[in-house]
Scaffold this motif. Structure first.
Motif, PDB file in Angstrom:
ATOM      1  N   MET A  19      -2.204  11.901  10.880  1.00 56.28           N
ATOM      2  CA  MET A  19      -1.563  10.752  10.232  1.00 56.28           C
ATOM      3  C   MET A  19      -2.549   9.584  10.218  1.00 56.28           C
ATOM      4  N   ASP A  20      -2.990   9.226   9.002  1.00 55.71           N
ATOM      5  CA  ASP A  20      -4.051   8.232   8.824  1.00 55.71           C
ATOM      6  C   ASP A  20      -3.456   6.869   8.497  1.00 55.71           C
ATOM      7  N   GLU A  21      -3.221   6.068   9.515  1.00 56.50           N
ATOM      8  CA  GLU A  21      -2.622   4.737   9.368  1.00 56.50           C
ATOM      9  C   GLU A  21      -1.409   4.775   8.437  1.00 56.50           C
ATOM     10  N   PRO A  22      -0.441   5.660   8.708  1.00 55.27           N
ATOM     11  CA  PRO A  22       0.649   5.877   7.761  1.00 55.27           C
ATOM     12  C   PRO A  22       1.619   4.713   7.650  1.00 55.27           C
ATOM     13  N   THR A  23       1.573   3.768   8.591  1.00 58.47           N
ATOM     14  CA  THR A  23       2.541   2.663   8.564  1.00 58.47           C
ATOM     15  C   THR A  23       1.909   1.334   8.178  1.00 58.47           C
ATOM     16  N   SER A  24       0.619   1.324   7.838  1.00 57.58           N
ATOM     17  CA  SER A  24      -0.075   0.047   7.630  1.00 57.58           C
ATOM     18  C   SER A  24       0.480  -0.756   6.463  1.00 57.58           C
ATOM     19  N   ALA A  25       1.070  -0.067   5.466  1.00 52.65           N
ATOM     20  CA  ALA A  25       1.611  -0.776   4.302  1.00 52.65           C
ATOM     21  C   ALA A  25       3.133  -0.875   4.330  1.00 52.65           C
ATOM     22  N   LEU A  26       3.743  -0.548   5.475  1.00 49.59           N
ATOM     23  CA  LEU A  26       5.202  -0.510   5.565  1.00 49.59           C
ATOM     24  C   LEU A  26       5.739  -1.690   6.369  1.00 49.59           C
ATOM     25  N   ASP A  27       7.022  -2.005   6.130  1.00 48.42           N
ATOM     26  CA  ASP A  27       7.652  -3.039   6.937  1.00 48.42           C
ATOM     27  C   ASP A  27       8.009  -2.470   8.313  1.00 48.42           C
TER      28      ASP A  27
END
Length: 226
Positions: A157-165
């Protein structure tokens, strides 16, 4: 840790030219179990390391092994079904969410698709949704469901939450820990120290393409027993 006992091992691995190396003589092994967080500043080689694990990139020098076997000896498509990856920004294909699941498993029917979506935290009703109209968090979970369709033995998992709230990020974090609880090792790349402290069983810290520190989270981060 022996190479045979490691989930992934990197033996003198470099990527890039001598004047611009993204990884520089990396010698490290990741444990075969739990959630390993790979962290470090931007440009430290985190994503490059992850992409080496399923041959989306190949080293300029050195050997990458998965459970003791040189990944260069593996069929790339077979390896990528076994070692799935979820990227920083979700990439969906044209069509419905079910169509997207069938990109990974051509035989995926609605019953199987519903099970995959449930594992990824989405309702079965999403099967008929246009994948291009999903929110960022929904699309990321749909991509996770697609990755799960191959029944991988490892999840990257490659920074899977970086663009999420915060809420959507929390959902993905819980899904990752559930995968680990179910016996699927996860390697999670992040630049967030807070996230690393929440998730990590094992930590690999990179700096300028080299190992800064590596070991159990309690030792590296001073967390005590997890």
């Amino acid at each position: 840790m022996s190479e045979a006992a490691a989930l992934f091992s990197f033996d003198s691995v470099s990527v890039g030219s001598a004047r611009a190396r993204r990884l520089d003589g990396l010698d490290v092994a990741l444990p075969d179990g739990g959630l390993t967080v790979v962290a470090g500043p931007s440009g430290s080689g985190k994503s490059t390391l992850l992409r080496l694990c399923n041959r989306l990139e190949v080293p300029s020098e050195g050997v990458v092994r998965h459970r003791g076997i040189d990944v260069a000896q593996r069929d790339p498509l077979e390896l990528r079904r076994e070692v799935a990856i979820v990227f920083q920004r979700p990439v969906t294909f044209p069509g419905t969410v079910l169509d997207n699941l069938r990109e990974a498993d051509a035989d995926c029917d609605e019953a199987r698709g519903g099970e995959l979506l449930e594992r990824a935290g989405l309702d079965v009703s999403f099967l008929r949704r246009d994948a291009g109209e999903l929110s960022g968090g929904e699309a990321q979970r749909a991509c996770l469901a697609r990755a799960l369709a191959t029944e991988p033995r490892v999840m990257l998992m490659d920074e899977p939450t970086s663009a999420l709230d915060v809420r959507a990020a929390g959902v993905l974090e819980r899904l990752a820990t559930q995968l680990v609880d179910d016996g699927t090792p996860v390697v999670w790349v992040t630049h967030s120290e807070e996230q690393m402290r929440r998730l990590a069983d094992h930590v690999l810290l990179l700096h300028a393409g080299r190992v800064d520190r590596s070991g159990p989270a309690g030792e590296v981060l001073g967390l005590g027993e997890r």
